[in-house]
Design a protein around this motif. Structure first.
Motif, PDB file in Angstrom:
ATOM      1  N   ARG A 144       8.316   4.352   8.845  1.00  0.00           N
ATOM      2  CA  ARG A 144       7.873   3.973   7.505  1.00  0.00           C
ATOM      3  C   ARG A 144       6.349   3.848   7.536  1.00  0.00           C
ATOM      4  NH1 ARG A 144      12.475   2.144   4.651  1.00  0.00           N
ATOM      5  NH2 ARG A 144      14.192   1.520   6.027  1.00  0.00           N
ATOM      6  N   GLU A 203      -0.068   3.136  -5.823  1.00  0.00           N
ATOM      7  CA  GLU A 203       1.351   3.487  -5.887  1.00  0.00           C
ATOM      8  C   GLU A 203       1.582   4.748  -5.065  1.00  0.00           C
ATOM      9  OE1 GLU A 203       4.049   5.340  -9.414  1.00  0.00           O
ATOM     10  OE2 GLU A 203       3.254   3.333  -9.810  1.00  0.00           O
ATOM     11  N   PHE A 225       7.759   6.159   2.286  1.00  0.00           N
ATOM     12  CA  PHE A 225       8.312   5.280   1.267  1.00  0.00           C
ATOM     13  C   PHE A 225       8.564   6.102   0.010  1.00  0.00           C
ATOM     14  CE2 PHE A 225       5.923   2.376   3.970  1.00  0.00           C
ATOM     15  CZ  PHE A 225       6.823   1.336   4.132  1.00  0.00           C
ATOM     16  N   SER A 226       9.473   5.654  -0.833  1.00  0.00           N
ATOM     17  CA  SER A 226       9.823   6.406  -2.039  1.00  0.00           C
ATOM     18  C   SER A 226       8.637   6.472  -2.994  1.00  0.00           C
ATOM     19  CB  SER A 226      11.001   5.738  -2.757  1.00  0.00           C
ATOM     20  OG  SER A 226      12.131   5.663  -1.919  1.00  0.00           O
ATOM     21  N   SER A 255       6.811   3.514  -5.142  1.00  0.00           N
ATOM     22  CA  SER A 255       6.676   2.244  -4.429  1.00  0.00           C
ATOM     23  C   SER A 255       5.261   1.705  -4.622  1.00  0.00           C
ATOM     24  CB  SER A 255       6.965   2.432  -2.943  1.00  0.00           C
ATOM     25  OG  SER A 255       8.300   2.826  -2.721  1.00  0.00           O
ATOM     26  N   LYS A 256       5.159   0.396  -4.827  1.00  0.00           N
ATOM     27  CA  LYS A 256       3.879  -0.236  -5.128  1.00  0.00           C
ATOM     28  C   LYS A 256       3.228  -0.755  -3.850  1.00  0.00           C
ATOM     29  CE  LYS A 256       4.943   0.128  -9.550  1.00  0.00           C
ATOM     30  NZ  LYS A 256       4.317   1.140 -10.428  1.00  0.00           N
ATOM     31  N   VAL A 280       4.015  -3.035   0.934  1.00  0.00           N
ATOM     32  CA  VAL A 280       4.636  -2.052   0.050  1.00  0.00           C
ATOM     33  C   VAL A 280       5.956  -2.613  -0.463  1.00  0.00           C
ATOM     34  CG1 VAL A 280       5.667   0.250  -0.121  1.00  0.00           C
ATOM     35  CG2 VAL A 280       3.610  -0.093   1.239  1.00  0.00           C
ATOM     36  N   SER A 281       6.182  -2.458  -1.760  1.00  0.00           N
ATOM     37  CA  SER A 281       7.481  -2.797  -2.339  1.00  0.00           C
ATOM     38  C   SER A 281       8.099  -1.538  -2.926  1.00  0.00           C
ATOM     39  CB  SER A 281       7.336  -3.844  -3.442  1.00  0.00           C
ATOM     40  OG  SER A 281       8.576  -4.014  -4.117  1.00  0.00           O
ATOM     41  N   ASP A 282       9.355  -1.276  -2.546  1.00  0.00           N
ATOM     42  CA  ASP A 282      10.073  -0.146  -3.116  1.00  0.00           C
ATOM     43  C   ASP A 282      10.973  -0.582  -4.271  1.00  0.00           C
ATOM     44  OD1 ASP A 282      12.134  -1.480  -1.882  1.00  0.00           O
ATOM     45  OD2 ASP A 282      12.598   0.106  -0.438  1.00  0.00           O
TER      46      ASP A 282
END
Length: 289
Positions: free
Chosen positions: A83, A112, A133-134, A137-138, A153-155
């Motif tokens: 990741r 992003e 990451f997708s 994702s922020k 990172v938040s997905d």
């Protein structure tokens, strides 16, 4: 570095794979994370696998992460790549960290993820805001942490704390700039030296000696290693001549790297660096037990 080398570097860290192949007994390079409960801080350390940093309770921190928080999640994505993401010229990578969410406070959304590396690995391995990451994702800054060292990172489901391991060209970090920009040099209070596997404390350096050690690393250049040198590294990681070096920072976090003084090499992030010839002896002397 050609495109294939960039891709291999991005998805797994070429150096570690070659080292492991050279010596099957070498365990994969894992970073150890320690955080200390406020009452027991003077008594014990709780050890877990992490991402090259260590967080301790600062007392009174509140946590406001976006939805979900990852605690002990595998460090590979569903496509079996590590990741990571590229941002502002740097590569940030996640490894399972096990940090309780009360030790993490996110601040501002800074970017992003826009591209999934799996769709065109050769093209996107060195593209800004690409990663594993997708897309969507922020990326967030973290309170008290330099964005030149750590971002989150938040997905949309979980939050992953990531740390700089390289620039995404794969050319290696300028360690002098890296130590200064991240505050590692200025904020290191002491250095603790362990054996390579982090099981035995060997030495402690006070702030003066710690900064001397870091200063000697500032002129290091990314090493161009031969197969024979990879084999030497693998052997030294298992025979007590490679060390885990932990910088204790004044914000309660720690930054870890590896050193092989006999070869004049340090492993910082994804790369191996060779110390300047004139500093190798002094560096080895500071780490000598």
């Amino acid at each position: 570095m050609n495109q294939n080398e960039k891709l291999m570097h991005a998805i797994g860290g070429i150096d570690n794979n070659l080292i492991a192949e050279a010596d099957k007994k070498v365990t994969s390079k894992k970073i150890k994370l320690r955080w200390v409960a406020p009452i027991a801080a003077a008594l014990a350390l709780t050890v877990a696998v992490g991402a090259g940093y260590q967080l301790r309770n600062q007392g009174g921190l509140t946590t406001t992460p976006p939805p979900g928080y990852t605690d002990g999640v595998d460090n590979t994505s569903p496509m079996e790549m590590r990741r990571f993401f590229n941002y502002n010229g740097l590569r940030y990578a996640y490894e399972s960290n096990l940090i309780p969410d009360q030790y993490l406070e996110l601040e501002n959304e800074v970017a992003e993820i826009t591209a999934d590396l799996s769709t065109d690995p050769e093209k996107l391995a060195a593209a800004d805001l690409a990663g594993t990451f997708s897309p969507g994702s922020k990326i967030y800054s973290i309170k008290g942490q330099s964005p030149d060292l750590r971002l989150a990172v938040s997905d949309g489901e979980k939050v992953y704390v990531c740390q700089v391991t390289d620039n995404f060209s794969g050319e290696g970090l300028d360690l002098a700039s890296f130590f200064q920009n991240t505050g590692i040099f200025e904020n290191t209070l002491e250095i603790i030296v362990f054996d390579h596997f982090g099981q035995e404390l060997l030495k402690e350096l006070d702030q003066t000696a710690a900064q001397q050690l870091l200063s000697l690393m500032e002129g290091a250049q990314k090493a161009k290693l031969s197969n024979e040198q990879y084999e030497q590294i693998g052997a030294m990681q298992t025979n007590g001549k490679s060390f885990s070096v932990e910088c204790s920072l004044n914000d309660g976090t720690q930054y870890q790297f590896y050193a092989i003084p006999e070869l004049g090499l340090v492993m910082v992030g994804d790369n191996t660096y060779e110390l300047a010839a004139e500093g190798k002896e002094a560096f080895a002397s500071l780490l000598a037990n």
